[in-house]
Write a protein that holds these residues in place. Structure first.
Motif, short mmCIF file in Angstrom:
data_model
loop_
_atom_site.label_atom_id
_atom_site.label_comp_id
_atom_site.label_asym_id
_atom_site.label_seq_id
_atom_site.Cartn_x
_atom_site.Cartn_y
_atom_site.Cartn_z
N ARG A 28 30.01 6.44 -14.50
CA ARG A 28 29.63 5.83 -15.78
C ARG A 28 30.45 4.59 -16.12
O ARG A 28 30.16 3.91 -17.10
CB ARG A 28 29.78 6.85 -16.91
N ASN A 66 30.75 1.58 -15.06
CA ASN A 66 30.12 0.26 -15.11
C ASN A 66 29.06 0.16 -16.20
O ASN A 66 28.95 -0.86 -16.87
CB ASN A 66 29.50 -0.09 -13.75
N THR A 67 28.27 1.21 -16.38
CA THR A 67 27.18 1.16 -17.36
C THR A 67 27.61 1.59 -18.76
O THR A 67 27.02 1.16 -19.75
CB THR A 67 26.03 2.08 -16.91
N ASP A 68 28.66 2.41 -18.84
CA ASP A 68 29.11 2.92 -20.14
C ASP A 68 30.62 3.11 -20.12
O ASP A 68 31.12 4.23 -20.06
CB ASP A 68 28.40 4.24 -20.45
N SER A 112 26.24 -4.58 -23.30
CA SER A 112 25.47 -3.56 -22.59
C SER A 112 25.29 -2.28 -23.39
O SER A 112 24.29 -1.59 -23.24
CB SER A 112 26.15 -3.24 -21.25
N PRO A 130 34.63 -2.28 -17.44
CA PRO A 130 34.66 -1.31 -16.33
C PRO A 130 36.04 -1.14 -15.72
O PRO A 130 36.38 -0.04 -15.30
CB PRO A 130 33.66 -1.92 -15.33
N ASN A 183 26.47 9.14 -28.01
CA ASN A 183 27.43 8.62 -27.03
C ASN A 183 28.64 9.52 -26.85
O ASN A 183 29.27 9.52 -25.81
CB ASN A 183 27.90 7.23 -27.45
#
Length: 253
Positions: free
Chosen positions: A129, A131-133, A9, A226, A99
């Motif tokens: 963040r 879950n996505t990062d 991801s 995550p 990032n």
């Protein structure tokens, strides 16, 4: 057909995957053309990323077209690897900078008001963040603790070095707040405070250990999930709140 579950991801990991596919194609490996084409379409749709892509990625839509180019560019595998890796340096540097900086800044900005609400604000952003990062969430968690400990040391007139890592900063802050295990005799309190110190040490190294892309032996590097991020964020939030509450209580007295 591309199995999207095989594609990471995080953008920097996707770029690293494309780099690996191209190197495999150029050095007699078994490249995956479908994944290359999928990643290329995704990257080309982002104007910023597109401008930082190697010229040969922008030019060649598939690996069959790329092969004659790299074959003529260099005769040895080592030279081809160097050409491909060097061409991705600018993009990877950009992604690493993008990032890390926002995470550090979000913690510092939210804690301009040094109280439990400020901690909760950063905590909430990190949870959002996870879950996505996951790596970004862990960075926020670590930065939250660094910001809180440095603020406490500043307020208490204690000195520290810019080279001090999170465990050292926390240890110094804990001592001035009378939260070091050695400052207590009750075993239950010592155990809790010792556990907090161990957790902080873990958060201080978690992100680097999990995202280490230089593993040896051909093993796939471990990436934070995550659930790793949730553990780091919730732990950091609880400890940061405890530190702020303890400082405020001492300040009130």
């Amino acid at each position: 057909m591309v199995d999207l579950s095989d594609i990471p991801s995080a953008m920097n990991e996707q770029v690293a995957m494309m780099e690996g596919i191209l190197i495999a194609s150029a050095t007699g490996g078994s490249p995956d053309n479908h994944v290359y084409e999928h990643l290329r379409r995704e990257f080309m749709a982002d104007p910023t990323i597109q401008n930082l892509l190697p010229d040969f990625v922008r030019t060649y839509r598939n690996l069959n077209a790329f092969w004659p180019f790299i074959k003529n560019e260099a005769g040895t595998y080592a030279e081809r690897r160097q050409i491909i890796s060097g061409a991705f340096t600018r993009l990877l540097d950009h992604l690493e900078s993008r990032n890390s900086a926002p995470s550090d800044q979000s913690a510092s900005d939210a804690l301009v008001s040094f109280d439990e609400q400020g901690v909760h604000s950063v905590w909430t952003k990190a949870i959002a963040r996870r879950n996505t990062d996951p790596e970004g969430a862990i960075t926020i968690a670590r930065t939250l603790l660094e910001t809180v400990t440095k603020r406490i040391l500043d307020e208490m007139g204690e000195t520290y070095s810019d080279k001090d890592d999170l465990p050292k900063l926390y240890n110094s802050a804990a001592k001035v707040l009378n939260l070091a295990p050695s400052q207590h005799t009750e075993e239950a309190i010592k155990a809790i405070l010792g556990g907090a110190m161990t957790l902080v040490n873990g958060i201080g190294t978690l992100r680097n250990r999990l995202s280490d892309a230089h593993g040896q032996g051909g093993k796939r590097p471990v990436r934070p999930s995550p659930r790793h991020a949730s553990l780091a964020v919730n732990t950091a939030g609880a400890i940061a709140t405890f530190l702020v509450e303890t400082f405020k209580e001492r300040e009130g007295r």
